[in-house]
Scaffold this motif. Structure first.
Motif, PDB file in Angstrom:
ATOM      1  N   ASN A  64       0.853  -1.188   0.000  1.00  0.00           N
ATOM      2  CA  ASN A  64       0.000   0.000   0.000  1.00  0.00           C
ATOM      3  C   ASN A  64       0.885   1.232   0.000  1.00  0.00           C
ATOM      4  O   ASN A  64       2.069   1.178   0.348  1.00  0.00           O
ATOM      5  N   ARG A  97      -8.417  -3.529  -0.271  1.00  0.00           N
ATOM      6  CA  ARG A  97      -8.284  -2.109   0.058  1.00  0.00           C
ATOM      7  C   ARG A  97      -9.525  -1.336  -0.396  1.00  0.00           C
ATOM      8  O   ARG A  97     -10.002  -0.436   0.300  1.00  0.00           O
ATOM      9  N   GLU A 103     -11.456   2.541  -0.351  1.00  0.00           N
ATOM     10  CA  GLU A 103     -10.651   3.294  -1.304  1.00  0.00           C
ATOM     11  C   GLU A 103     -11.440   3.511  -2.590  1.00  0.00           C
ATOM     12  O   GLU A 103     -11.803   2.555  -3.287  1.00  0.00           O
ATOM     13  N   LYS A 111      -3.081   7.536  -5.892  1.00  0.00           N
ATOM     14  CA  LYS A 111      -1.991   6.664  -5.452  1.00  0.00           C
ATOM     15  C   LYS A 111      -1.120   6.246  -6.632  1.00  0.00           C
ATOM     16  O   LYS A 111       0.120   6.189  -6.518  1.00  0.00           O
TER      17      LYS A 111
END
Length: 259
Positions: A64, A97, A103, A111
């Motif tokens: 991550n 995630r 997310e 990201k």
């Protein structure tokens, strides 16, 4: 021709002692297999991995990354911090995630941008639910996920990219799509990438992985597909004997069949 890429996602597993042993085994394994290996351990073991995998040829990846450069984000790690730990790759957009940590597509795109701007190669995870597949929405949903995740960058910024197709209903369930389904779905993904980014970029810089209950018993058939450049391995990567068999699968990477 690209080498096959085998990425191990250890998720939230293993002790320090167990991790050290598995790092050591993977470092030795890399000397005997033709595939490129990426190990993505828990964040607490990244620096251990960087030390133990040094000069082995094994790449280190994170599970991550935070989309921000720095600031008051308790418990988070920035892309530059991951680089300092020796990471070359980072998993982004894993379904766990997306669902467990809410997310959004916007966060995932940010990201991806943060990773690329800090010279980390994103392992972008995409995948449909069982209901979406039943309704015939798989192809449109996957291409949407790709376009959304890459919306803040262009191909001039992307030197390398990994796309991991992981049908949500196959992750950790011991259920996998048929080989024909994997071939059809990943062909759609590859054709979309050719159309959007051009075949030269896709052929040279993009690896297309399959993930979702990859095991030592089904890896040979999966990795033999022309449109599969490797695998993202979850649970089986925690068992060295199983992971070794996956890495040793004899394969011939090619995207030619998808053109």
């Amino acid at each position: 021709m690209k080498n096959k890429l085998i990425a191990a996602n250890w998720k939230m597993n293993l002790s320090a002692v167990q991790s050290a042993e598995l790092f050591k085994q993977c470092a030795s394994l890399a000397q005997t297999v033709p595939s490129d290996l990426i190990i993505c351990p828990p964040a607490t073991y990244l620096q251990m991995g960087n030390s133990m995998l040094e000069s082995s040829g094994v790449h280190l990846g994170a599970q991550n990354v935070n989309q921000n450069l720095a600031g008051a984000y308790t418990g988070e790690l920035s892309a530059s911090m991951l680089k300092d730990c020796g990471c070359a790759f980072v998993i982004i957009g894993h379904s766990e995630r997306r669902t467990q940590f809410n997310e959004s597509d916007e966060i995932i795109a940010a990201k991806v941008k943060a990773a690329i701007e800090n010279s980390l190669t994103p392992i972008l995870c995409i995948g449909e639910s069982e209901n979406q597949r039943t309704l015939g929405l798989t192809n449109s949903f996957l291409t949407y996920q790709i376009d959304s995740a890459l919306s803040l960058v262009d191909k001039t910024q992307m030197k390398n990219l990994v796309i991991a197709y992981e049908p949500i209903w196959a992750i950790g369930t011991n259920k996998t799509p048929s080989i024909a389904q994997i071939q059809q779905t990943m062909t759609t993904i590859v054709k979309h990438m050719y159309k959007k980014y051009g075949e030269n970029f896709t052929d040279s810089s993009v690896h297309m992985l399959y993930g979702g209950s990859v095991s030592d018993t089904n890896c040979q058939a999966i990795l033999s597909l022309d449109v599969v450049d490797g695998c993202l391995v979850g649970g089986a990567s925690l068992n060295f004997e199983k992971f070794e068999k996956i890495c040793q699968a004899s394969v011939k990477p090619s995207l030619v069949a998808a053109k």
